[in-house]
Structures are given as C-alpha cells and as structure tokens.
Enzyme design. Structure first.
Site, PDB file in Angstrom:
ATOM      1  CE  LYS A  72      -4.152   0.271   2.517  1.00  0.00           C
ATOM      2  NZ  LYS A  72      -4.815   0.476   3.816  1.00  0.00           N
ATOM      3  CB  CYS A 116     -18.507   2.060  10.492  1.00  0.00           C
ATOM      4  SG  CYS A 116     -17.064   2.624   9.601  1.00  0.00           S
TER       5      CYS A 116
END
Ligand code: UGA
Length: 472
Positions: free
Chosen positions: A35, A276
């Site tokens: 990443k 979430c």
C-alpha cells in the site's frame, strides 16, 4: 503545524489529505509495504470521491509525504492514530495495533507529543493509552492523549472532513484543547481552499465540542449505534407496512418532519453493512456488557439487521417459487453507493444464500467488482446492468447506485427472461413501473397500483398522483 497520521486506510488517508489541504505539513505512515508503494507512486488504494484530487494537490505542494511509522513519530509534535480496530471473535475491538503503536511512541519520541486517537475505540482506551505511554516512556517525554472521533461516511469522507457538523475533542488538559483547536481552526472558520466548491455550503456553524476523553469516546459508539437503531427501527416498520397495506416511504417522511426525529437514516431496505456499523454495534454491546449494563436494545437492533437478508430472499422465493436453476441479476455489490468497499456488505450474505439455493448470479457494480471477486468467486461479473440482466428471471437492486436511475427499460425488457424487479433499496416509486412492463416489488410498500390495500378495497395509481398534487 507538523502532523503525523499513522495508518493510511479510509480514515487515515482522508485525515492526512484533508489536514494537508487546510494547511498543515502532514507525514502519513503506512506499515503495509504494498500500500505504501502505491501511495508513494501516487496510486490511491481505495475509491473515494475527491480524495485522489486532494492527495495529488497536497503532494504537489509538498504538504503530504508518505513513509514509515518510526519517521512519523520522530517528525511531528501531533500524532493522529488511525490504525484499524477490527472485531475479535467475541465482538470486542482488537486494540493490538494501538497498543504496539503506543509502545513505539514511548520508545522513540523525544519531547512533547500530542497523541490523537482517531480510530474508533472502546471507552477508557484513552486512559489506558496514557498509562501505557507513561509506563514505557524512555526519554522523559511529555504526552497529551486526546480522543477525536471521526464521523466520516465512506463515499463522502472528504466532504464530511472539511464540512463537518461537529468536531468532537476529548481532552484532559488545556494545552491539548488549545492545540486541537489550532489544528481545526481553518475548518471551524471555513478558511481554506475548498477542493469541492467554489462557494462552500457552510460558512459557519461547525460546533467544536470539547469534552473529557471518556465522553468523546462514547459519543462515537453511541452515535453509530443510534443510527443503526434508526435503520433497524424503520426496517421493522417496513415489515408492518407490508402486512397492513401502508407505504414505509410516506411513514418515514411523516416521521422525519418532526425535527426531534429527523428524516435521515430512515430508509428501509436490506439493512446496514460496511466496516463501521456492524462492528461498532457489536463492540458497544460488549462494552456495555463488560460494564454490567445489559444494552439489550442494541442486541435487537443487530438481530433485526441480520434478518433482513432472509426477509428479502423470501420475497424473491414468493415470486419465483423455486430458485434452483434461476438466473438472478444483482445490481450493486458495495455496501453502499459511491464506494468500492465490500466489507460486511449485505450483498455477500444475500448472494451466498441465493447460490446455496441453486440460483445462478450475474452481478454488476460500478466500482466494487474487483473487491467482490475476492469474496464472491462463484458469481458471473458483468460490465453493465444490461449484460447482468440478460436472461434473468429477476433483477435484484442491492446497492442504490445513481446510474441505475437512468436506464433504458425497453432495452431491459427485451433482454430479461422474466420482467421482475425486486428493489432492496426502494430506489424507485412503484408508479414509475406501471408503464415499464416490469412487475416491481420493493420494501415496505404494499400500495403498488395493482395491489389492493385491504380485502375488497382497491387503490389505483391515479388516486395517489391526484393526492400528491394537493400535498404541499
Ligand atoms: C458510518 C457513519 O455514518 C459515519 O458517521 C461514521 O464516521 C462511520 O460509519 C465510521 O464509523 O467510520 P459509513 O459506514 O460510511 O458511515 O456509511 P453510512 O452512510 O452510515 O451507511 C451505513 C450503512 O447503513 C450502509 O450499508 C447503508 O446502506 C445503510 N443505511 C443507511 C440504510 O440501510 N438506511 C439508511 O437510511 C441509511
């Protein structure tokens, strides 16, 4: 101010880029080498509207650098912790990344550090962090630990960061409060070059709320759990609407006009997903349990949400009778529109359940296909909604991408096997389908033009449109 952000996930990358946008010098650390390489090569590892532009501009202006955690700790006075806190098997949040970062900070920081906890964490994590930093302190450094929960929605994270309705800061010292205020001052005063609007919608009214650390941590979990509760509530109302012959859209509209209730998060459908709500709800239930409070209300919220998939599958079964061998077109896979995020997406449980019954799935999503392939390998992925619908016995709307609004329904009619749309997100009004040649089913709305609202009683679409005209 010189600021470091540790972790370049959705929250970290948005935070880093937006802090650079409002004028700070930001160093963003990422431990995943793949990443980090992408970020250093200006490749964004996620799809998030506006984020690419904000990152590119910040990089060009030399305001945003990517690198290693050790350097981030050395470089800046303020360190924003944005590492992951995924759920453990028992529902607790896994805080190991935060714990090891605290040890790293305590080992290598020299001088004062403002440690800002932005990752979503259980209440009292701030005080544990504070104790840990003191315990492992190797250079007599001085620390303030602050809780600064994020309220960023995927798909509008940049907008939410730069134009928030509130900034919550949990502090235990005046110095920390003042530094946090300084960091966010450009946003509170709306004094920064906005990458999205030539004239920003909010010119004032951002509330900068200072609390103690425990309260700030609770605000985050309580907010997400409350929103999840609203969704499960309206989904149960939708079930009731279907039985008694009412329209959940009108019910939520009427409820939402009361400012004490508010209209948002009252969209009935397949339920909530994403990284979430499901995990924060679980974590909040665990926090309450461990504190001796049986928050059974939230357990019910979770249970209702889990039952949405079977409810939807039953709706399809009722229409198609047997699913084995049927071809079903799934439109939308991401857990919500404007993101490529597949984490805890309702589409996963839905598709798995349909495959288990022997259906063949062809799917289309504008952004999430690559990520979906990793979790749903037994699906035929298509390049557009028409291709997905070819030969289908039903089109299932799973994510309400706006591009599904402007389709050629005559063309769709000519490619499907059976003209049936089952809309899991109530994207359309049933009346819109009366001339399209499709049978249209949605959630919590029994009053389709050809469905009686009660035995012996019929109510047609013309009455509804006539009533609409006199509704102010
Ligand atoms: C949520 C919160 O909205 C943010 O404030 C918070 O910062 C974020 O979690 C987080 O904790 O990081 P997000 O998960 O990106 O943001 O997405 P939402 O827009 O809240 O939607 C969550 C889920 O609820 C989606 O699956 C959506 O389809 C569903 N939903 C939402 C409904 O089913 N009905 C609604 O009326 C609204």
């Amino acid at each position: 101010m010189k600021i470091s952000v540790i972790g370049a996930g959705y929250v970290g990358l948005t935070t880093a880029a937006c802090l650079a946008q409002i004028g700070h010098d930001v160093f963003c650390a990422e431990s995943d080498v793949g990443k980090l390489n992408k970020l250093q090569a200006d490749i964004l590892p996620i799809f998030e509207p506006h984020l690419g532009d904000v990152v590119r501009v910040a990089r060009r202006r030399g305001k945003l650098t990517f690198g290693q955690t050790e350097e981030a700790i050395e470089k800046s006075q303020a360190i924003f912790i944005c590492v992951g806190t995924p759920p453990l098997a028992n529902g607790d949040a896994d805080l190991s990344a935060i714990e090891s970062l605290a040890r790293m900070i305590a080992k290598s920081a020299r001088g004062y550090r403002l440690v800002v906890e932005k990752s979503t964490v259980p209440v009292q994590t701030g005080s544990k962090l504070r104790r840990h930093l003191r315990l492992h302190n190797q250079h007599e450094s001085d620390y303030d630990v602050v809780s600064n929960p994020e309220f960023l929605r995927e798909g509008s994270a940049v907008e939410d960061f730069l134009h928030p309705d509130r900034i919550v800061v949990g502090v235990e010292s005046l110095r920390a409060a003042e530094l946090m205020r300084e960091i966010y001052q450009p946003i509170v005063n709306n004094e920064f070059p906005c990458p999205m609007h030539s004239k920003c919608p909010t010119t004032s009214g951002v509330r900068f709320l200072c609390t103690d650390t425990n309260s700030a941590e609770l605000i985050k979990h309580a907010s997400n759990s409350f929103l999840a509760m609203k969704i499960s509530f309206i989904n149960m109302v939708a079930n009731l609407c279907e039985v008694v012959g009412a329209d959940v859209g009108r019910v939520s509209e009427g409820m939402g006009l009361d400012p004490r209730i508010g209209s948002s998060f009252l969209n009935a459908g397949l339920g909530f997903g994403g990284f979430c709500f499901p995990k924060d709800l679980q974590a909040f239930i665990r926090i309450a349990e461990k504190s001796g409070c049986d928050f059974s209300l939230l357990k019910e919220v979770e249970k209702i949400n889990q039952s949405r998939i079977e409810y939807f599958v039953e709706k399809i079964r009722k229409e198609l009778w047997v699913l084995r061998g049927k071809k079903l077109a799934v439109w939308g896979l991401a857990f919500k529109p404007n993101t490529d995020d597949m984490r805890y997406a309702p589409s996963i449980a839905l598709v798995e359940s349909l495959l288990k019954e022997g259906a063949n799935i062809s799917a289309y999503d504008p952004q999430a296909t690559e990520k979906a392939k990793e979790v749903l390998p037994d699906v035929t992925y298509c390049g557009d909604p028409y291709e997905a619908a070819r030969g289908a016995h039903a089109i299932l709307i799973v994510t309400e991408w706006s591009e599904f609004r402007d389709l050629d329904w005559d063309r769709l009619l000519s490619v499907v096997e059976q003209p049936l749309v089952v809309d899991g997100r109530n994207m359309f009004r049933p009346e819109e389908f009366s001339s399209r040649g499709f049978r249209y089913l949605s959630i919590g709305r029994a009053l389709t033009p050809d469905t009686p609202s009660a035995p012996g009683e019929t109510r047609d679409g013309t009455l509804d449109s006539a009533i609409q005209n006199i509704t102010a």
